[in-house]
Design an enzyme around this catalytic site. Structure first.
Site, PDB file in Angstrom:
ATOM      1  N   ARG A 121       0.809  -1.227   0.000  1.00  0.00           N
ATOM      2  CA  ARG A 121       0.000   0.000   0.000  1.00  0.00           C
ATOM      3  C   ARG A 121       0.845   1.282   0.000  1.00  0.00           C
ATOM      4  O   ARG A 121       0.382   2.335   0.440  1.00  0.00           O
ATOM      5  CB  ARG A 121      -0.977   0.014   1.180  1.00  0.00           C
ATOM      6  CG  ARG A 121      -1.962  -1.154   1.158  1.00  0.00           C
ATOM      7  CD  ARG A 121      -3.161  -0.932   2.047  1.00  0.00           C
ATOM      8  NE  ARG A 121      -3.949  -2.168   2.095  1.00  0.00           N
ATOM      9  CZ  ARG A 121      -3.794  -3.123   3.017  1.00  0.00           C
ATOM     10  NH1 ARG A 121      -2.930  -2.949   3.995  1.00  0.00           N
ATOM     11  NH2 ARG A 121      -4.520  -4.200   2.977  1.00  0.00           N
ATOM     12  N   LYS A 143       1.611  11.221 -11.673  1.00  0.00           N
ATOM     13  CA  LYS A 143       0.689  10.350 -12.402  1.00  0.00           C
ATOM     14  C   LYS A 143       1.417   9.072 -12.776  1.00  0.00           C
ATOM     15  O   LYS A 143       2.442   9.100 -13.451  1.00  0.00           O
ATOM     16  CB  LYS A 143       0.190  11.042 -13.674  1.00  0.00           C
ATOM     17  CG  LYS A 143      -0.919  12.039 -13.438  1.00  0.00           C
ATOM     18  CD  LYS A 143      -1.566  12.400 -14.766  1.00  0.00           C
ATOM     19  CE  LYS A 143      -2.647  13.444 -14.603  1.00  0.00           C
ATOM     20  NZ  LYS A 143      -3.232  13.815 -15.912  1.00  0.00           N
ATOM     21  N   GLU A 185       6.311  17.119 -26.146  1.00  0.00           N
ATOM     22  CA  GLU A 185       5.853  17.582 -24.832  1.00  0.00           C
ATOM     23  C   GLU A 185       6.471  18.940 -24.486  1.00  0.00           C
ATOM     24  O   GLU A 185       5.850  19.763 -23.807  1.00  0.00           O
ATOM     25  CB  GLU A 185       6.172  16.551 -23.740  1.00  0.00           C
ATOM     26  CG  GLU A 185       5.499  15.193 -23.924  1.00  0.00           C
ATOM     27  CD  GLU A 185       4.031  15.139 -23.474  1.00  0.00           C
ATOM     28  OE1 GLU A 185       3.479  16.170 -23.053  1.00  0.00           O
ATOM     29  OE2 GLU A 185       3.435  14.042 -23.565  1.00  0.00           O
ATOM     30  N   LYS A 227       5.603  22.562 -15.093  1.00  0.00           N
ATOM     31  CA  LYS A 227       4.950  21.362 -14.570  1.00  0.00           C
ATOM     32  C   LYS A 227       4.826  21.443 -13.051  1.00  0.00           C
ATOM     33  O   LYS A 227       3.766  21.149 -12.477  1.00  0.00           O
ATOM     34  CB  LYS A 227       5.750  20.125 -14.971  1.00  0.00           C
ATOM     35  CG  LYS A 227       5.139  18.808 -14.512  1.00  0.00           C
ATOM     36  CD  LYS A 227       4.125  18.259 -15.495  1.00  0.00           C
ATOM     37  CE  LYS A 227       3.449  17.000 -14.995  1.00  0.00           C
ATOM     38  NZ  LYS A 227       3.542  15.873 -15.910  1.00  0.00           N
ATOM     39  N   GLU A 237      -5.730  16.914 -10.392  1.00  0.00           N
ATOM     40  CA  GLU A 237      -6.413  17.277 -11.630  1.00  0.00           C
ATOM     41  C   GLU A 237      -7.908  17.521 -11.432  1.00  0.00           C
ATOM     42  O   GLU A 237      -8.752  16.934 -12.111  1.00  0.00           O
ATOM     43  CB  GLU A 237      -6.164  16.211 -12.713  1.00  0.00           C
ATOM     44  CG  GLU A 237      -6.505  16.728 -14.099  1.00  0.00           C
ATOM     45  CD  GLU A 237      -5.989  15.815 -15.209  1.00  0.00           C
ATOM     46  OE1 GLU A 237      -4.806  15.461 -15.188  1.00  0.00           O
ATOM     47  OE2 GLU A 237      -6.785  15.480 -16.098  1.00  0.00           O
ATOM     48  N   ARG A 241      -4.853  21.495 -13.845  1.00  0.00           N
ATOM     49  CA  ARG A 241      -3.873  20.503 -14.289  1.00  0.00           C
ATOM     50  C   ARG A 241      -4.298  19.835 -15.596  1.00  0.00           C
ATOM     51  O   ARG A 241      -3.448  19.363 -16.358  1.00  0.00           O
ATOM     52  CB  ARG A 241      -3.665  19.436 -13.200  1.00  0.00           C
ATOM     53  CG  ARG A 241      -2.624  18.415 -13.593  1.00  0.00           C
ATOM     54  CD  ARG A 241      -2.160  17.518 -12.467  1.00  0.00           C
ATOM     55  NE  ARG A 241      -1.182  16.575 -12.995  1.00  0.00           N
ATOM     56  CZ  ARG A 241      -0.420  15.769 -12.282  1.00  0.00           C
ATOM     57  NH1 ARG A 241      -0.521  15.796 -10.972  1.00  0.00           N
ATOM     58  NH2 ARG A 241       0.439  14.957 -12.852  1.00  0.00           N
ATOM     59  N   ASN A 245      -3.015  18.267 -20.516  1.00  0.00           N
ATOM     60  CA  ASN A 245      -3.438  17.224 -21.451  1.00  0.00           C
ATOM     61  C   ASN A 245      -3.673  17.766 -22.860  1.00  0.00           C
ATOM     62  O   ASN A 245      -4.275  17.072 -23.691  1.00  0.00           O
ATOM     63  CB  ASN A 245      -4.712  16.555 -20.942  1.00  0.00           C
ATOM     64  CG  ASN A 245      -4.453  15.708 -19.718  1.00  0.00           C
ATOM     65  OD1 ASN A 245      -3.528  14.919 -19.686  1.00  0.00           O
ATOM     66  ND2 ASN A 245      -5.270  15.904 -18.694  1.00  0.00           N
ATOM     67  N   HIS A 248      -3.737  15.456 -25.798  1.00  0.00           N
ATOM     68  CA  HIS A 248      -3.703  14.081 -25.298  1.00  0.00           C
ATOM     69  C   HIS A 248      -4.997  13.306 -25.542  1.00  0.00           C
ATOM     70  O   HIS A 248      -4.957  12.086 -25.686  1.00  0.00           O
ATOM     71  CB  HIS A 248      -3.338  14.061 -23.814  1.00  0.00           C
ATOM     72  CG  HIS A 248      -1.871  14.251 -23.558  1.00  0.00           C
ATOM     73  ND1 HIS A 248      -1.187  15.390 -23.947  1.00  0.00           N
ATOM     74  CD2 HIS A 248      -0.933  13.432 -22.992  1.00  0.00           C
ATOM     75  CE1 HIS A 248       0.087  15.265 -23.595  1.00  0.00           C
ATOM     76  NE2 HIS A 248       0.268  14.098 -23.024  1.00  0.00           N
ATOM     77  N   HIS A 252      -4.297  10.062 -27.339  1.00  0.00           N
ATOM     78  CA  HIS A 252      -4.559   8.726 -26.768  1.00  0.00           C
ATOM     79  C   HIS A 252      -5.436   7.893 -27.702  1.00  0.00           C
ATOM     80  O   HIS A 252      -5.264   6.676 -27.795  1.00  0.00           O
ATOM     81  CB  HIS A 252      -5.249   8.866 -25.403  1.00  0.00           C
ATOM     82  CG  HIS A 252      -4.325   9.308 -24.300  1.00  0.00           C
ATOM     83  ND1 HIS A 252      -4.782   9.666 -23.055  1.00  0.00           N
ATOM     84  CD2 HIS A 252      -2.982   9.442 -24.260  1.00  0.00           C
ATOM     85  CE1 HIS A 252      -3.749   9.997 -22.294  1.00  0.00           C
ATOM     86  NE2 HIS A 252      -2.651   9.873 -23.009  1.00  0.00           N
ATOM     87  N   HIS A 265       4.132   7.931 -27.975  1.00  0.00           N
ATOM     88  CA  HIS A 265       3.212   8.839 -27.294  1.00  0.00           C
ATOM     89  C   HIS A 265       3.390  10.290 -27.772  1.00  0.00           C
ATOM     90  O   HIS A 265       2.429  10.966 -28.111  1.00  0.00           O
ATOM     91  CB  HIS A 265       3.434   8.738 -25.784  1.00  0.00           C
ATOM     92  CG  HIS A 265       2.630   9.701 -24.974  1.00  0.00           C
ATOM     93  ND1 HIS A 265       1.253   9.662 -24.914  1.00  0.00           N
ATOM     94  CD2 HIS A 265       3.004  10.747 -24.193  1.00  0.00           C
ATOM     95  CE1 HIS A 265       0.816  10.627 -24.128  1.00  0.00           C
ATOM     96  NE2 HIS A 265       1.865  11.303 -23.673  1.00  0.00           N
TER      97      HIS A 265
END
Lengths: 365, 365
Positions: A121, A143, A185, A227, A237, A241, A245, A248, A252, A265
């Site tokens: 955990r 992330k 990016e 960032k 987010e 934030r 994206n 993205h 994606h 990517h």
């Protein structure tokens, strides 16, 4: 410039952590001071391991070090390969006071981070990004996650590292295609919040492609500053934030449709940013010249600028699975102007369809 | 007592949530008010589904409801079956504003909770525990996760639910062996922090075994009060929360060694608590009469009181993988007296070995 480096801070209260940026970053004290116990698992891949693993094993020679070598590539960012990390941790009999180090690009960082979030955990986690994409983007902000066959990054956790070591000397071995993917990016930050940086990139792109250290250092630092600021303001987010994206949601969809790893990517994000720019043009926010400028900087970075053969329906079906969708409604990151992104919900379907069927951007249809 | 219920609060700041305890808890408002969007996945198993799934599907008839039926049992609490939940979420095309409901016992709650923690990096989660063990213990406090072949609960997350609905009418269908396994966790609270409750249990155990609603209601409420208080004080088990693991370091070793599901979790914890009591006796804290009293209440609950055939070395090897191990050192929960547990590190190996080779507890060796 050996052993000179700068330190940026990601301000997240008790989860705050430093990003060290420099060439030949010294493991002592930068790495060692962020270890918790005596047990360290280095997660890397079969491409990076021959280049840099021994260096870090030697730096950690006084610790109990195990390593886990993943196969290289986005196609392996799945539950099966995640379990290899758990196997390595269990076989080494590591406890809750161990540290997981991600030594590699975005895929390694995402998987090692999710494993560190989940093992017992949650255990200590350090990022050593070895690609430009990971240094400017994926290693910072917490992330982590893996792909599901039906959607990218669908399973994961927010897991902040205790430190990020962005050693730009690791970029020396980066293939040209990976460098370009990282530049996508970099360009993203310019488009979403830093028009001045866009101008700098237009001037200095040749230096970046030639991997001149001063230029790379400056670009990594400037991106990480953005960032760190954006993540500190909105860790999970809930709001701003999401601007990170940009490109993205489109990207994606391309990655998932084409099969993970066919398009890198960054390459998918490049085309996605052009689609976002095109849609922003249709909404009257960007001029056609602005869109052409986005296209030009991407081309300068040797990135693709034309979408793959996908229908508008194929795009929409995958885009509706995006993590930013709420109550069945698509939310897209678009550009009010170059250097200012906004979250837009309820985009007109006619405009969206027009963008998704457009084959060449920044030119009159 | 239809529709009468009590509400306890788990005080965790912005992650605070209610535990509703009663018989025939009304879905409106108790369940519906804790949903976020319109999408709901009910995770349950093949044993519970025929009994209670339709009832909740009907209560949620105005929502987009999908369900995921897992096979029953601890042996399936693994990564492969976790992925069935992700498959269900993806196939239903659920978004970040969906809700995952765990309808079942500890295994269902642990797996659904980990899936809710990880899907899109975290979605809304509600626990509807249907076993006594889950109602008094595992559904409260946010520990979720799955087993690794080499160790129990090794992979998971802290994921607090937004509500727990402990409907004691669901216990009507509970097999006697499962009821007893749940009573082990009930007895655990008495031993670790509530001597008065131990006396109550000694008097009222026949009523609990006969599933008298008032007695069950009282026991569930009293246990949840303790759990809520301890979790609120130490959400991530940096300190006192570890006391809730009384009997668990021994018990997990039994479960892992015997193969998940051979011994029920509560059965292994029962013997583990006796081992903890025996070791506490060797340290001079409990009398032999105290140990015999622990043995007697476990026997009253029809729980096993003798360990399986395992060597001391087999126990130790598995116990050293426990999540409470730090810097290679075992930390055990022992009893200063009946009703007061303490964390002990550096237990003398001779004493530990003596306990691990003891075959019958509470009697002179």
């Amino acid at each position: 410039m050996k052993h000179s480096y700068i330190t940026l801070q990601v301000a997240l209260g008790e989860r705050s952590y430093p990003i060290y940026i420099g060439a030949q970053l010294p493991a002592e004290p930068l790495l060692l001071q962020h270890l918790s116990g005596r047990q360290v698992l280095i997660v890397t891949n079969t491409t990076v391991a021959p280049l840099y693993l021994v260096r870090y094993q030697e730096a950690l020679k006084d610790y109990h070090v195990a390593s886990c070598l993943l196969p290289d590539g986005e196609v392996h960012k799945d539950l099966t390969h995640l379990n290899l990390i758990f196997d390595a941790l269990m076989q080494a009999r590591f406890n809750r006071d161990c540290t997981v180090i991600a030594l590699g690009g975005g895929v390694v960082g995402d998987m090692a981070g999710f494993a560190a979030a989940s093992f017992q955990r949650g255990v200590n986690f350090i990022q050593i990004p070895t690609t430009l994409l990971a240094q400017v983007d994926s290693s910072v902000g917490g992330k982590t996650g893996i792909n599901h066959a039906l959607g990218k990054n669908m399973i994961g956790a927010f897991k902040q590292p205790s430190a990020v070591l962005a050693d730009i000397s690791h970029l020396n071995t980066l293939p040209a295609r990976e460098l370009s993917a990282g530049l996508a990016e970099v360009i993203k930050y310019a488009l979403l919040c830093d028009a001045e940086f866009l101008t700098w990139l237009e001037i200095n792109m040749p230096k970046l492609l030639a991997q001149e250290p001063e230029a790379l250092m400056y670009a990594v630092e400037r991106c990480c500053q953005h960032k760190a600021r954006i993540v500190a303001a909105d860790e999970h987010e809930q709001g701003a934030r999401a601007l990170l994206n940009l490109g993205h949601t489109f990207g994606h969809a391309i990655e998932t449709h084409m099969g993970y790893g066919q398009w890198l990517h960054g390459e998918a994000v490049a085309v996605g940013m052009l689609q976002a720019a095109d849609l922003s043009y249709r909404l009257g926010w960007l001029s056609l010249a602005d869109v052409a400028r986005v296209r030009a900087i991407l081309q300068q970075a040797n990135l693709p600028v034309d979408p793959p053969a996908m229908s508008a329906d194929e795009f929409k079906s995958l885009m509706l699975q995006d993590k930013k969708v709420l109550a069945g409604q698509l939310r897209l990151i678009l550009l009010k102007r170059l250097g200012e992104a906004v979250i837009v919900k309820g985009v007109d379907d006619t405009d969206l369809t027009a963008t998704l069927t457009q084959r060449h951007f920044g030119v009159l249809a």
